[in-house]
Design a protein around this motif. Structure first.
Motif, PDB file in Angstrom:
ATOM      1  N   ALA A   4       1.054  -0.943  -0.341  1.00 51.82           N
ATOM      2  CA  ALA A   4      -0.020  -0.032  -0.167  1.00 51.82           C
ATOM      3  C   ALA A   4       0.876   1.538   0.076  1.00 51.82           C
ATOM      4  O   ALA A   4       0.081   2.372  -0.729  1.00 51.82           O
ATOM      5  N   ARG A   5       2.296   1.469   0.549  1.00 53.21           N
ATOM      6  CA  ARG A   5       2.586   3.037   0.438  1.00 53.21           C
ATOM      7  C   ARG A   5       3.411   3.072  -1.065  1.00 53.21           C
ATOM      8  O   ARG A   5       3.714   3.954  -0.727  1.00 53.21           O
ATOM      9  N   ILE A   6       3.458   1.350  -1.932  1.00 56.08           N
ATOM     10  CA  ILE A   6       4.061   1.794  -2.851  1.00 56.08           C
ATOM     11  C   ILE A   6       2.831   2.174  -3.747  1.00 56.08           C
ATOM     12  O   ILE A   6       3.630   2.767  -5.056  1.00 56.08           O
ATOM     13  N   LEU A   7       1.450   1.786  -3.772  1.00 55.41           N
ATOM     14  CA  LEU A   7       0.310   1.905  -4.466  1.00 55.41           C
ATOM     15  C   LEU A   7      -0.876   2.668  -3.780  1.00 55.41           C
ATOM     16  O   LEU A   7      -1.277   3.074  -4.409  1.00 55.41           O
ATOM     17  N   ALA A   8      -0.205   3.641  -3.414  1.00 52.79           N
ATOM     18  CA  ALA A   8      -0.898   4.071  -2.414  1.00 52.79           C
ATOM     19  C   ALA A   8      -1.784   5.636  -3.229  1.00 52.79           C
ATOM     20  O   ALA A   8      -3.092   5.659  -2.980  1.00 52.79           O
ATOM     21  N   GLY A   9      -1.881   5.924  -4.416  1.00 49.97           N
ATOM     22  CA  GLY A   9      -1.865   6.423  -5.310  1.00 49.97           C
ATOM     23  C   GLY A   9      -3.442   5.515  -6.246  1.00 49.97           C
ATOM     24  O   GLY A   9      -3.333   6.229  -7.345  1.00 49.97           O
ATOM     25  N   SER A  10      -3.114   4.483  -6.383  1.00 47.20           N
ATOM     26  CA  SER A  10      -3.926   3.435  -6.906  1.00 47.20           C
ATOM     27  C   SER A  10      -5.306   3.706  -6.894  1.00 47.20           C
ATOM     28  O   SER A  10      -5.892   4.168  -5.525  1.00 47.20           O
TER      29      SER A  10
END
Length: 711
Positions: free
Chosen positions: A559-565
């Motif tokens: 989630a930290r990496i894909l927070a913009g999804s």
């Protein structure tokens, strides 16, 4: 005059037989029918009945007349008491040579009668009855319904008794038992364990005493009587059998043997390892030498067969090499065993070197495999045993394994795509090389090795280049569906759950070492969707705690990496996931009485205590990742407030003695508290209202103190 004597010429005999059949159809009374029947059964016993004539006999008399013969209590004058029964059995044996008739309910309901004949005292003039019964039972065993009917109607017990009595046909009883155990082992042992143990006791005793070729013939038979489904080591009679088998094998394998003698002995040893691990090998010097010899012989056999593979030679050796793989897998486990080890350290080092050479041969063999050979179960067995080596031994054969990785990924993908994966197979299952369906789940055995390899640059790059992440994401989804279809009751860890946990480890390695891949590859967006959906279902089920810890931590890290999804922008599913993550993280610690001092101490909660060794690292990572998500997802503080997590942390830290909370825990709590206080005034107010400044000072949480002091 209507019943001419059976002619000597075969053509005349058949003509006479047909006239007798005509009489059977038109007989006016039992005595006429009986007279004709005597001639018919005489021809049957002489083996002169072809399939067409056999069918004519059946059409003439059906099952009714043989059934009457079996139950008749009044034999003809001057005939033995069993005359009618013998005639009836001969006719049934004749009918049973037709597979369609052998599976008929009228034959199957005669099974108790067949059992009675086997258990009755056998006079010299009754041997033909016994032969007919064995012919009937053999035919029934070959039908679709036969094995189940034989087991439920008590034939296993009858065959055991017939073999132990040693009367006429007892060797046929043993052959039938071997056949029944081959297709219905679990059911046989579940119903008739005491009788089967008695047979195993006799066979193991004979094996120990034999000093001729009988010993090697018994090596072929005995594996069928070593059950996977019945714990021999937990039974005194079973333990005695294992002791005799150990002594017999130690005697055999310690001698100079030809290949034809050694192969069955290795296969027997492998069947014992499958069923009992190394428990059948006694502790002490003799046992450790035997174990080392067993693994050594297995490695030599593998190298001799696979280092310079002649296709014809390999074909003939697949069964014994597969058995050797089982022994090598045991060797790996025993070399790694620290508690009550059977092997001394010197022996372990020697065996690891020997096994390394054998696994080099396995790799060499797999590199020669052609596409058209991938259906071969022996390839599966070779990949599986290599997976066991890769799971434990990460430093040796690294270059060779890296070169083989494209094949392993492709093989796992091919089997996964082409069929439904095997579900929760027992770890010890030996893959048969004869007549088995193509085993599908190669990935299950490769996952632990892949988990180690994704932590290293070169193999990780190869796995990524070969499309392993996308394949494992598909496999994760499929295994998740298998898990959710299984019982929700607490149960031993299944291979499905273990696979899911290991895949979480692989994906965590990729998240940490290749975040750009996670960001750009759509595979990980699909995986994130699966994780968002699965954690809320897993978290309430305490028997899935370790898997829940893996899913929660992986999801938070991603989630930290894909927070913009789009999936993480405050959607109901995202809120459910983070709520479940809070429940997992907040449930790990409690305040409990401390015997060494007055007051309360922080402790791992009872629900987590049994699994804490497996999940502690995941919990700390999860706390760190949750804190990292707060600045990226503005709706997250509200989730923490809804769950009353801040109040729970404040209450816990206020209750316990600061000395009972170690530095690592203080850091974990502080990270979450600081991020929530920075992101939300409401969170900051809750912390302040629960004496946050006071206990922040007590625990040395300087960052939290500073944050709370800021306006």
């Amino acid at each position: 005059p209507r019943f001419p004597a059976m002619a000597s010429d075969s053509g005349d005999r058949l003509a006479t037989l047909k006239r007798c059949l005509s009489v059977l159809r038109d007989a006016r009374n039992d005595s006429e029918q009986f007279a004709a029947l005597l001639l018919v059964t005489k021809a049957v016993r002489a083996g002169e009945v072809d399939a067409k004539t056999r069918r004519q006999i059946f059409d003439a008399i059906g099952f009714t007349f043989p059934t009457r013969l079996l139950i008749s209590q009044q034999p003809p004058a001057d005939c033995p008491p069993h005359t009618f029964r013998a005639l009836g059995l001969t006719l049934l044996a004749c009918f049973c040579t037709d597979p369609e008739l052998a599976g008929h309910s009228q034959i199957l309901n005669k099974i108790p009668t067949f059992n009675d004949v086997l258990l009755s005292p056998c006079d010299p003039d009754c041997t033909s009855m016994v032969d007919d019964v064995y012919q009937c039972l053999s035919a029934v065993l070959a039908t679709a319904r036969g094995p189940r009917e034989l087991v439920t109607k008590g034939t296993v017990s009858a065959l055991c008794q017939a073999y132990l009595n040693g009367g006429h046909g007892s060797e046929r009883a043993l052959t039938l038992l071997v056949g029944l155990l081959a297709v219905a082992e679990a059911r046989c042992w579940q119903r008739d364990a005491p009788q089967l143990l008695a047979v195993l006791s006799k066979l193991s005793g004979d094996f120990l005493k034999a000093e001729d070729m009988t010993k090697f013939e018994l090596c072929e038979v005995l594996p069928r009587f070593i059950p996977l489904s019945y714990p021999l080591t937990e039974n005194s009679q079973g333990s005695e059998c294992l002791c005799r088998l150990y002594k017999g094998l130690a005697d055999v394998l310690g001698s100079k043997l030809s290949q034809s003698q050694r192969d069955p002995a290795l296969k027997l040893a492998a069947s014992l390892v499958q069923a009992c691990g190394a428990e059948w090998i006694p502790a002490g010097s003799a046992g450790s030498k035997f174990l080392a010899l067993l693994v050594n012989l297995a490695c030599v056999e593998v190298r001799l067969t696979l280092e310079e593979p002649d296709p014809l030679e390999v074909e003939g050796k697949k069964e014994v090499v597969t058995a050797c793989y089982v022994l090598m897998e045991m060797g790996i486990q025993e070399c790694l065993r620290e508690e009550n080890p059977l092997l001394e350290n010197v022996q372990k080092m020697q065996l690891m070197r020997i096994m390394e050479e054998a696994f080099g041969a396995v790799i060499f063999y797999l590199r020669q495999v052609k596409q058209e050979e991938l259906q071969d179960p022996f390839i599966f067995a070779s990949v599986r045993v290599l997976g066991a080596w890769m799971a434990e031994e990460t430093s040796s054969l690294k270059q060779e394994i890296c070169e083989l990785l494209p094949f392993l990924v492709d093989y796992g993908r091919k089997l996964f795509k082409e069929g439904s994966p095997a579900v929760s197979l027992p770890q010890a299952e030996l893959v048969s090389t004869e007549g088995s369906a193509l085993p599908q789940d190669a990935l299950r055995f490769l996952l632990p090795g892949f988990c180690h390899l994704t932590a290293e640059d070169k193999p990780r790059d190869i796995l990524i280049a070969e499309g392993a992440p996308a394949l494992l994401c598909e496999y994760f989804l499929q295994q998740w569906e298998v898990l959710t279809s299984e019982s929700t009751a607490p149960a031993p860890l299944t291979s499905t759950e273990m696979s899911l946990q290991t895949m979480c480890g692989i994906f965590l390695n990729l998240v940490v070492t290749a975040p750009d891949l996670v960001r750009r590859d759509k595979t990980f967006s699909s995986l994130m969707d699966v994780l968002l959906k699965s954690l809320p279902l897993l978290q309430p089920q305490k028997h899935h705690l370790v898997l829940a810890a893996n899913v929660a931590t992986l999801g938070l890290m991603m989630a930290r990496i894909l927070a913009g999804s789009a999936a993480l922008q405050g959607t109901p599913r995202a809120k459910e996931f983070f709520g479940a993550a809070v429940r997992f993280l907040s449930g790990a610690h409690v305040a409990q009485a401390d015997p060494s001092r007055d007051g309360l101490a922080l402790a791992v909660s009872p629900a987590y205590a049994g699994a804490w060794d497996d999940i502690a690292e995941l919990w700390f990572l999860g706390m760190q990742a949750w804190a990292g998500c707060v600045p990226l997802l503005p709706w997250l503080p509200h989730t923490a407030l809804q769950a009353r997590w801040l109040q729970g942390m404040a209450q816990l830290l206020s209750q316990v003695a600061p000395a009972s909370v170690d530095c690592e825990l203080v850091t974990a709590f502080q990270a979450v508290l600081v991020e929530l206080a920075r992101a939300s005034q409401q969170c900051r107010d809750v912390i302040l209202s629960h004496r946050g400044v006071e206990w922040a000072n007590l625990y040395g949480m300087a960052a939290l103190e500073q944050c709370l002091a800021e306006q």
